[in-house]
Design an enzyme around this catalytic site. Structure first.
Site, PDB file in Angstrom:
ATOM      1  CB  CYS A  75      -1.180   0.453   1.395  1.00 22.42           C
ATOM      2  SG  CYS A  75      -2.318   1.152   0.999  1.00 22.42           S
ATOM      3  CG  HIS A  89      -4.047  -3.561   3.336  1.00 21.94           C
ATOM      4  ND1 HIS A  89      -2.590  -3.153   3.852  1.00 21.94           N
ATOM      5  CD2 HIS A  89      -3.894  -2.809   2.808  1.00 21.94           C
ATOM      6  CE1 HIS A  89      -2.454  -1.857   3.605  1.00 21.94           C
ATOM      7  NE2 HIS A  89      -3.638  -1.335   2.681  1.00 21.94           N
ATOM      8  CD  GLU A 134      -0.399  -5.884   6.062  1.00 26.65           C
ATOM      9  OE1 GLU A 134      -0.740  -6.485   4.781  1.00 26.65           O
ATOM     10  OE2 GLU A 134      -1.011  -4.271   6.283  1.00 26.65           O
TER      11      GLU A 134
END
Lengths: 80, 225
Positions: free
Chosen positions: B89, B197, B199
C-alpha cells in the site's frame, strides 16, 4: 527571490480530479468547457544566488514525479 | 531457524504493527522495528517490509516524502544487495517514489477511497514472494487506499508483462490501474510492491487467509536458501 514551480500532469496521463472538476463546473451551468487539468503550484523563497540547475534538481528529485508530471519554473523576471 | 526481518515505520504509517504481527506469526521470530530517521538498518536482515499508512500525511504525493527519508537510502542499498523488500500500500507508493519500482500510483479513477476485499489473480507464481501460490490462483485480499491507480507508460507496461514482473492483477474493477496491475516486482525479483494488504488476510478471523502464503513463501524461500 520568490520562485514558482508549476507542476502539471503530463499530456496523456488521465486526470480523474480534473474530470470531476469539469463535471462540477458543467453542473453549475458553465458551458463550453473542453477540458480541465488540475496541477499544483509550489512557491519557494530562495537565495538570489540559487542556480537554475539547482532549481531543476529540486523539481526532478522531489517536487515533481517525472513519471507522471511535468514542471515549469517561473522566476521573478518572468513574473509580471 | 532464525529469520531477521525489519518493519520500517514512517510518521503516519498505520499498518506497521499489523505487518510486524504477520511476520512474527508466520516466521515465529519477532520483527525488528526501524524508524524513518534511522540512517542504518539492523545488520544481516533477511527481509525488509514497508507498511501501509499515510506517511508524512501524504504531503506532496503519497510516499514522496518517505521515499527521501534517511532510512530509504539504506533500504535502497540493501535492495541492491538482493535483500528482499516488500512494500504494501503506502509501502508500494514509497517504492515507486524512490525509484526502486517503475511507474507511479495515482488517485483512484473514481476519486473514492476504496476499502473492501477484492479478488486478485496470481500472475507470477515463481517469485520469492509468490512461490506458495499457483499461477492464475484467485485470492481474496483487502485493499484500503485512495491512490492505488497504477500508471506506467506503455513501454514500461510491456516490459513488466514480458519479464513476468506483474505479480498480482485485480480480477475485478478496482481503481483504474493500467492493465489491472495490483503488484509488481523489480528486475531482480527481490522487491515486491502491492496495493492489497496480505497482512490483513492471514488468520481465519480476518475473513480470508489468502495473504498468508505470501509471507510463508518468502520465509521458506529464504530459510531454505
Amino acid at each position: 527571490m520568490k520562485v514558482r514551480i508549476h507542476v502539471s500532469l503530463k499530456p496523456g496521463v488521465l486526470d480523474p480530479q480534473g474530470r470531476a472538476v469539469h463535471h462540477s463546473l458543467e453542473g453549475l451551468g458553465f458551458k463550453g468547457i473542453e477540458d480541465v487539468r488540475v496541477g499544483r503550484l509550489i512557491e519557494l523563497e530562495v537565495a538570489d544566488s540559487t542556480s537554475d540547475a539547482d532549481l531543476d534538481r529540486m523539481c526532478r528529485q522531489l517536487l515533481a514525479n517525472m513519471v507522471i508530471e511535468n514542471y515549469r519554473i517561473e522566476k521573478p523576471e518572468s513574473v509580471a | 531457524m532464525s529469520f531477521r526481518s525489519a518493519v520500517v515505520t514512517f510518521p503516519g504509517s498505520n499498518c506497521d504493527r499489523d505487518l510486524a504481527v504477520a511476520l512474527e506469526k508466520v516466521s515465529g521470530t519477532p520483527a525488528l522495528r526501524v524508524w524513518h530517521g534511522d540512517a542504518e538498518l539492523p545488520e544481516k536482515l533477511d527481509f525488509i517490509a514497508l507498511p501501509g499508512g499515510f506517511s508524512y500525511g501524504d504531503y506532496l504525493r503519497s510516499g514522496a516524502m518517505a521515499a527521501r527519508s534517511p532510512i530509504m537510502q539504506a533500504v535502497a542499498q540493501a535492495a541492491g544487495r538482493g535483500v528482499p523488500v516488500l512494500g504494501i500500500c503506502n509501502g508500494f507508493q514509497v517504492l515507486t517514489e524512490s525509484g526502486l519500482l517503475p511507474g507511479a500510483l495515482m488517485r483512484n479513477a473514481n476519486q473514492h477511497f476504496i476499502c473492501r476485499t477484492v479478488r486478485l489473480s496470481v500472475e507470477n507464481s515463481q517469485s520469492l514472494f509468490t512461490a506458495g501460490y499457483e499461477a492464475g490462483q484467485a485470492l481474496h485480499v483487502p485493499v484500503a487506499h485512495h491512490d492505488g491507480n497504477y500508471f506506467a507508460d506503455e513501454d514500461t507496461l510491456d516490459r513488466l508483462e514480458g519479464e513476468g514482473r506483474v505479480a498480482f492483477r485485480y480480477a475485478e474493477t478496482v481503481n483504474g490501474s493500467r492493465r489491472d496491475i495490483a503488484g509488481i516486482l523489480n528486475e531482480a525479483g527481490n522487491v515486491l510492491g502491492m496495493m492489497p494488504h496480505p497482512e490483513r488476510a492471514i488468520e481465519r478471523e480476518h475473513g480470508s487467509t489468502d495473504g498468508r502464503a505470501l509471507f510463508e513463501s518468502a520465509i521458506r524461500g529464504l530459510v531454505e536458501a
